[in-house]
Write a protein that holds these residues in place. Sequence first.
Motif, mmCIF file in Angstrom:
data_model
loop_
_atom_site.group_PDB
_atom_site.id
_atom_site.type_symbol
_atom_site.label_atom_id
_atom_site.label_comp_id
_atom_site.label_asym_id
_atom_site.label_seq_id
_atom_site.Cartn_x
_atom_site.Cartn_y
_atom_site.Cartn_z
ATOM 1 N N THR A 16 0.697 -1.221 0.098
ATOM 2 C CA THR A 16 0.004 -0.039 0.045
ATOM 3 C C THR A 16 0.823 1.412 -0.043
ATOM 4 O O THR A 16 0.495 2.132 -0.506
ATOM 5 N N ASN A 17 2.189 1.179 0.547
ATOM 6 C CA ASN A 17 2.926 2.312 0.674
ATOM 7 C C ASN A 17 3.399 2.865 -0.684
ATOM 8 O O ASN A 17 3.423 3.801 -1.318
ATOM 9 N N GLN A 40 -1.351 -8.088 1.115
ATOM 10 C CA GLN A 40 0.066 -7.467 0.339
ATOM 11 C C GLN A 40 0.948 -8.516 -0.187
ATOM 12 O O GLN A 40 1.163 -9.445 0.456
ATOM 13 N N GLY A 45 8.772 -3.614 5.158
ATOM 14 C CA GLY A 45 9.101 -3.125 6.831
ATOM 15 C C GLY A 45 10.207 -2.347 6.583
ATOM 16 O O GLY A 45 10.719 -1.901 5.523
ATOM 17 N N TRP A 51 6.918 -7.266 5.201
ATOM 18 C CA TRP A 51 6.054 -7.504 6.330
ATOM 19 C C TRP A 51 5.107 -8.492 5.718
ATOM 20 O O TRP A 51 4.230 -8.228 4.808
ATOM 21 N N SER A 62 -2.058 2.471 4.173
ATOM 22 C CA SER A 62 -1.293 3.502 4.129
ATOM 23 C C SER A 62 -2.048 4.966 3.946
ATOM 24 O O SER A 62 -3.174 4.967 3.538
ATOM 25 N N LYS A 110 5.730 -8.260 18.912
ATOM 26 C CA LYS A 110 5.130 -7.143 18.050
ATOM 27 C C LYS A 110 3.770 -7.481 17.805
ATOM 28 O O LYS A 110 3.273 -8.472 17.106
HETATM 29 C C1 BTN Z 1 8.147 -2.691 10.180
HETATM 30 O O1 BTN Z 1 7.854 -2.781 11.280
HETATM 31 O O2 BTN Z 1 9.181 -3.265 9.639
HETATM 32 C C2 BTN Z 1 7.132 -1.801 9.412
HETATM 33 C C3 BTN Z 1 6.045 -2.471 8.708
HETATM 34 C C4 BTN Z 1 5.179 -1.724 8.064
HETATM 35 C C5 BTN Z 1 4.013 -2.443 7.091
HETATM 36 C C6 BTN Z 1 2.919 -1.807 6.879
HETATM 37 S S1 BTN Z 1 1.774 -2.669 6.167
HETATM 38 C C7 BTN Z 1 0.897 -1.424 5.137
HETATM 39 C C8 BTN Z 1 2.245 -0.500 4.570
HETATM 40 N N1 BTN Z 1 2.497 -1.122 3.354
HETATM 41 C C9 BTN Z 1 3.871 -1.595 3.221
HETATM 42 O O3 BTN Z 1 4.356 -2.170 2.344
HETATM 43 N N2 BTN Z 1 4.220 -1.462 4.390
HETATM 44 C C10 BTN Z 1 3.280 -0.957 5.637
#
Ligand code: BTN
Length: 242
Positions: A16-17, A40, A45, A51, A62, A110
């Motif tokens: 989503t990012n 996803q 991450g 992730w 996001s 976590k």
């Molecule tokens: C971490 O702890 O390493 C960060 C994880 C972040 C995950 C979220 S899920 C929605 C958004 N899209 C992604 O690709 N990553 C974040």
Amino acid sequence: MIPDFKHIKLKKIASTNVYLHHLSETKKVKEWTVVTTQEQTNGKGQKGSTWQTKPGDNLTFSVLLNPEVDPKHAFYLNIISALAVYKTLSDLGIESKIKWPNDILVNKQKIAGILVENQIGFNIKQSVIGIGLNVNQTEFKSSLNATSIILKTQYVELLNVQTQLLGYLAFYYNLLQQSNFKLLLKLYYSHMYLFNEIGCFYDGKSKFKAILLGITDVGLLKLKKQDNQICTYDIKDIKFIF
Ligand code: BTN
């Protein structure tokens, strides 16, 4: 004030990012556009990690913001996101801790991860805040050392949790826009894992014990070692040892 969210709901996407970032490159995307997906395939991450969560059981979304704050305050975007997750969990009766920079832990496991990606010019022009929150997943690989809302309380509707979380994000974002850095930092410290306590760390060369003093102005981790030396670390240079 609750902002006017524009919610894009997807079934499956790589990340989503990445989706939101690309969207903002191809057209004007309104602030508070939220992209949520059930699954996803390449969730990002921190530190180049991935992730991974079970499709449909968890929140992966996001949010796009246009903070226009000084780049030296970029870390406050991490702070407001972590506080929003913390408060959402607290309302559900779950006491969590924010492990620097913005992992959310319950009893050292976590429950949520946050990835903030900023576009910086003279100010922070755009921030994509990605949140992965484990909600209704009941089993995790032991190597992930993860937990979820259902494992700590009960089943909850994803949309209800997300609505609550976005409301809190708007609340803390408002404090940021009012430049209320002092209050935000105080709140962050009050929920920070190991704040003012002795922890065990690894800096890539050796394990050592140190007191976690907090963060620097730009969000680096500040530790006081046993010889009283104060050292600061970027995310890639330090690991917490549990
Ligand atoms: C971490 O702890 O390493 C960060 C994880 C972040 C995950 C979220 S899920 C929605 C958004 N899209 C992604 O690709 N990553 C974040």
